[in-house]
Write a protein that holds these residues in place. Structure first.
Motif, PDB file in Angstrom:
ATOM      1  N   PRO A  44      10.756  -2.809  -3.926  1.00 26.92           N
ATOM      2  CA  PRO A  44      10.291  -2.049  -5.020  1.00 26.92           C
ATOM      3  C   PRO A  44       8.743  -2.323  -4.433  1.00 26.92           C
ATOM      4  CG  PRO A  44      11.039  -2.681  -6.266  1.00 26.92           C
ATOM      5  CD  PRO A  44      11.614  -3.831  -4.916  1.00 26.92           C
ATOM      6  N   ILE A  45       7.679  -0.903  -4.436  1.00 24.36           N
ATOM      7  CA  ILE A  45       6.586  -0.987  -3.738  1.00 24.36           C
ATOM      8  C   ILE A  45       5.286  -0.849  -5.128  1.00 24.36           C
ATOM      9  CG2 ILE A  45       4.448  -0.661  -2.529  1.00 24.36           C
ATOM     10  CD1 ILE A  45       6.345  -0.806  -0.271  1.00 24.36           C
ATOM     11  N   GLN A  46       5.127  -1.200  -5.662  1.00 22.26           N
ATOM     12  CA  GLN A  46       4.051  -0.280  -7.100  1.00 22.26           C
ATOM     13  C   GLN A  46       2.497   0.452  -6.184  1.00 22.26           C
ATOM     14  OE1 GLN A  46       3.548   0.454  -9.896  1.00 22.26           O
ATOM     15  NE2 GLN A  46       4.191  -1.391 -10.780  1.00 22.26           N
ATOM     16  N   MET A  47       2.568   1.156  -6.881  1.00 17.66           N
ATOM     17  CA  MET A  47       1.952   1.993  -6.074  1.00 17.66           C
ATOM     18  C   MET A  47       0.928   2.637  -7.138  1.00 17.66           C
ATOM     19  SD  MET A  47       2.276   3.074  -2.092  1.00 17.66           S
ATOM     20  CE  MET A  47       0.419   3.009  -2.044  1.00 17.66           C
ATOM     21  N   LYS A  78      -7.448   0.567   4.389  1.00 14.01           N
ATOM     22  CA  LYS A  78      -6.289   1.016   3.350  1.00 14.01           C
ATOM     23  C   LYS A  78      -6.658   2.457   4.099  1.00 14.01           C
ATOM     24  CE  LYS A  78      -6.455  -2.328   0.485  1.00 14.01           C
ATOM     25  NZ  LYS A  78      -6.574  -2.843  -0.978  1.00 14.01           N
ATOM     26  N   PHE A  79      -7.867   3.215   3.849  1.00 13.74           N
ATOM     27  CA  PHE A  79      -7.655   4.105   3.747  1.00 13.74           C
ATOM     28  C   PHE A  79      -7.880   4.781   5.306  1.00 13.74           C
ATOM     29  CE2 PHE A  79     -10.215   4.245  -0.375  1.00 13.74           C
ATOM     30  CZ  PHE A  79      -9.082   5.215  -1.327  1.00 13.74           C
ATOM     31  N   ASP A  80      -8.483   3.818   5.985  1.00 10.91           N
ATOM     32  CA  ASP A  80      -7.925   4.834   7.429  1.00 10.91           C
ATOM     33  C   ASP A  80      -6.675   4.153   7.506  1.00 10.91           C
ATOM     34  OD1 ASP A  80     -10.841   4.162   8.323  1.00 10.91           O
ATOM     35  OD2 ASP A  80     -10.860   2.180   8.779  1.00 10.91           O
ATOM     36  N   ALA A  81      -5.880   3.642   6.624  1.00  7.10           N
ATOM     37  CA  ALA A  81      -3.987   2.854   7.587  1.00  7.10           C
ATOM     38  C   ALA A  81      -3.259   4.973   6.990  1.00  7.10           C
ATOM     39  CB  ALA A  81      -3.902   2.543   6.804  1.00  7.10           C
ATOM     40  N   ALA A  82      -4.286   5.023   5.907  1.00  3.47           N
ATOM     41  CA  ALA A  82      -3.980   6.722   5.378  1.00  3.47           C
ATOM     42  C   ALA A  82      -3.926   7.550   5.575  1.00  3.47           C
ATOM     43  CB  ALA A  82      -4.878   6.915   3.844  1.00  3.47           C
ATOM     44  N   TYR A 113       0.329  17.541  -8.077  1.00  2.00           N
ATOM     45  CA  TYR A 113       0.060  16.904  -7.234  1.00  2.00           C
ATOM     46  C   TYR A 113       1.033  14.804  -7.344  1.00  2.00           C
ATOM     47  CZ  TYR A 113      -3.993  18.837  -6.306  1.00  2.00           C
ATOM     48  OH  TYR A 113      -4.945  19.779  -5.496  1.00  2.00           O
ATOM     49  N   ILE A 114       1.258  13.875  -6.653  1.00  2.00           N
ATOM     50  CA  ILE A 114       1.116  12.392  -7.156  1.00  2.00           C
ATOM     51  C   ILE A 114      -0.267  12.008  -6.816  1.00  2.00           C
ATOM     52  CG2 ILE A 114       3.901  12.599  -6.757  1.00  2.00           C
ATOM     53  CD1 ILE A 114       2.955  10.958  -4.134  1.00  2.00           C
ATOM     54  N   ARG A 115      -0.215  10.519  -7.941  1.00  2.00           N
ATOM     55  CA  ARG A 115      -1.674   9.403  -7.752  1.00  2.00           C
ATOM     56  C   ARG A 115      -0.753   8.203  -7.146  1.00  2.00           C
ATOM     57  NH1 ARG A 115      -5.106   6.753 -12.321  1.00  2.00           N
ATOM     58  NH2 ARG A 115      -3.596   5.297 -12.128  1.00  2.00           N
ATOM     59  N   ALA A 116      -1.224   7.999  -5.645  1.00  3.50           N
ATOM     60  CA  ALA A 116      -1.291   6.973  -5.071  1.00  3.50           C
ATOM     61  C   ALA A 116      -2.327   5.230  -5.294  1.00  3.50           C
ATOM     62  CB  ALA A 116       0.199   7.098  -3.647  1.00  3.50           C
ATOM     63  N   ALA A 117      -2.332   4.289  -5.941  1.00  2.00           N
ATOM     64  CA  ALA A 117      -3.190   3.599  -5.849  1.00  2.00           C
ATOM     65  C   ALA A 117      -3.234   2.918  -4.434  1.00  2.00           C
ATOM     66  CB  ALA A 117      -3.125   2.897  -6.503  1.00  2.00           C
ATOM     67  N   LEU A 118      -4.744   2.382  -4.305  1.00  2.00           N
ATOM     68  CA  LEU A 118      -4.182   1.702  -2.598  1.00  2.00           C
ATOM     69  C   LEU A 118      -4.206   0.062  -3.253  1.00  2.00           C
ATOM     70  CD1 LEU A 118      -5.732   3.948  -0.030  1.00  2.00           C
ATOM     71  CD2 LEU A 118      -3.408   3.826  -0.679  1.00  2.00           C
ATOM     72  N   GLU A 175       0.407  -4.595   2.668  1.00  2.00           N
ATOM     73  CA  GLU A 175       2.039  -3.938   1.699  1.00  2.00           C
ATOM     74  C   GLU A 175       1.495  -2.161   1.132  1.00  2.00           C
ATOM     75  OE1 GLU A 175       2.942  -3.852  -3.464  1.00  2.00           O
ATOM     76  OE2 GLU A 175       2.582  -5.515  -2.173  1.00  2.00           O
ATOM     77  N   THR A 176       0.167  -1.745   1.339  1.00  2.00           N
ATOM     78  CA  THR A 176      -0.428  -0.654   1.759  1.00  2.00           C
ATOM     79  C   THR A 176       0.541   0.073   2.514  1.00  2.00           C
ATOM     80  OG1 THR A 176      -1.830  -1.542   0.217  1.00  2.00           O
ATOM     81  CG2 THR A 176      -2.223   0.990   0.757  1.00  2.00           C
ATOM     82  N   VAL A 177       0.492  -0.599   3.759  1.00  2.00           N
ATOM     83  CA  VAL A 177       1.184   0.008   5.059  1.00  2.00           C
ATOM     84  C   VAL A 177       1.750   0.669   4.288  1.00  2.00           C
ATOM     85  CG1 VAL A 177       1.141   0.082   7.235  1.00  2.00           C
ATOM     86  CG2 VAL A 177      -0.236  -0.593   6.465  1.00  2.00           C
TER      87      VAL A 177
END
Length: 398
Positions: free
Chosen positions: A31-34, A304-308, A370-375, A381-383
């Motif tokens: 599991p990864i919590q976002m 993290k936004f750069d990774a996104a 939509y979905i919401r994903a929290a960074l 873990e975010t990547v």
């Protein structure tokens, strides 16, 4: 036992709905919590030092309005950030988290009637549930104003019927917006203030994400108040250390307005508030006076936004501010609920359906697609979460 009927329209909180949706379904991978916007970067180290230094003050009741040191630090920050000359004694109220303030401000400032009718409280849609709960608590009619891509993800209050605006007592607005990350410009704020003047309503500006941004600092409503010469009592602005300083557990925020509004909010708080303990107020004062940890926090989110951008490509609309991705769901998958189920059962990534943050208006829910994903998780873990999400929803494989 019976309960007040005014709460029959209470919006259900998003996270119990999510728990029911996923139920006993097994995750498809680790599991990864976002889902929840609970900051996971380390808070500044000096916080613990300040709490320890003032620990003896735990034996005393804290000042209801805020310790002078905290109010002075907040006033200084407002001056540096927005050029706002707020008097710490009359214009600022320290809060035990901004949720308290967002709710109690309506209790203190909403009239029983407006132009001889039941008042209206406007809220953006999607919205933070406390806005709607506050409206129901003061027996006002909540009116949900869709904030969609067509409106720049900010509500178009001016498009409402004049009769509705004439009954409006309060308009809640969140900028930077949760979940979309859109920010109000000086022109947008100025237009809203002019509308509020024309129809005589208050603006409650929830700006708790103001210090997490990817470009220029978002314009604040207090800057527009100064630029337009608006009466400060027309506006109540709310800020918090939860996101800015990764101190969600400290529950430290504040409201700033004209002296008349703050006096009425203080009067209510004498009976219905729970002031922050003095050691925490002292730590909060130091946090409002320090920008180095805030700048470091923004760098963590920027990575993290750069990774996104790299992982999601055109599927990601990088927000102007905040730490959420508001991701459109491919039509081949369906809506946000279907995407949430697919992500969890196939990849173990947990996100939030956009519909759970909004209400149906005119037969549609603006959050459905939509979905919401929290960074908020660490970068690695975010990547991992974004990589699984991209492959599952958008067929983008590393």
């Amino acid at each position: 036992m019976t309960y007040p009927q005014r709460f029959s329209g209470l919006p259900e909180y998003a996270f119990p709905r999510l728990r029911r949706l996923l139920g006993d379904l097994e995750p498809g991978d680790s599991p990864i919590q976002m889902t929840i916007g609970d900051p996971r970067h380390a808070p500044p180290a000096f916080v613990a030092e300040e709490v320890a230094r003032h620990a003896d003050a735990f034996m005393s009741y804290p000042p209801n309005d805020g310790a002078p040191e905290l109010l002075s630090a907040i006033s200084g920050w407002l001056d540096r950030r927005y050029g706002c000359a707020a008097d710490p004694e009359t214009d600022i109220l320290a809060l035990n988290g901004t949720r308290e303030g967002l709710y109690n401000a309506a209790m203190a400032l909403c009239p029983e009637t407006k132009n001889g009718a039941r008042p209206v409280i406007l809220t953006p849609n999607p919205f933070y549930q406390v806005y709607a709960v506050a409206a129901l608590a003061v027996e006002a009619d909540p009116v949900y104003v869709d904030a969609t891509a067509a409106t720049g993800h900010l509500p178009d209050f001016a498009a409402l019927e004049p009769a509705t605006l004439d009954r409006t007592a309060i308009a809640y607005i969140c900028s930077p917006a949760n979940p979309q990350g859109a920010t109000a410009s000086m022109a947008w704020w100025s237009d809203l203030l002019a509308l509020a003047e024309r129809h005589d309503f208050l603006v409650f500006a929830d700006e708790c994400y103001s210090e997490i941004y990817t470009g220029a600092p978002p314009t604040g409503i207090l800057e527009a108040v100064r630029a337009t010469g608006t009466d400060p009592n027309r506006v109540v602005a709310f800020h918090s250390l939860s996101k800015r300083s990764n101190l969600a557990g400290m529950r430290s925020g504040f409201a700033v307005s004209g002296a008349e509004n703050i006096a009425r909010m203080k009067q209510l708080r004498n009976y219905a508030g729970a002031p922050l303990p003095v050691p925490l107020q002292m730590a909060a004062a130091r946090a409002w006076g320090d920008e180095a940890h805030v700048e470091a926090n923004r760098r963590f989110y920027a990575a993290k936004f750069d990774a996104a951008r790299d992982i999601l490509g055109n599927a990601a609309v990088i927000p102007e501010a905040g730490f959420f991705l508001w991701l459109p769901v491919p039509k081949t998958i369906g809506d946000g609920v279907a995407a949430t189920l697919k992500l969890w059962t196939e990849t173990g990534v947990k996100v939030l359906p956009g519909a759970y943050l909004a209400r149906e208006t005119g037969g549609t829910n603006p959050g459905d697609p939509y979905i919401r994903a929290a960074l908020v998780a660490p970068l690695d873990e975010t990547v991992t979460g974004l990589t699984r999400l991209a492959a599952c929803l958008y067929d983008k494989r590393s």
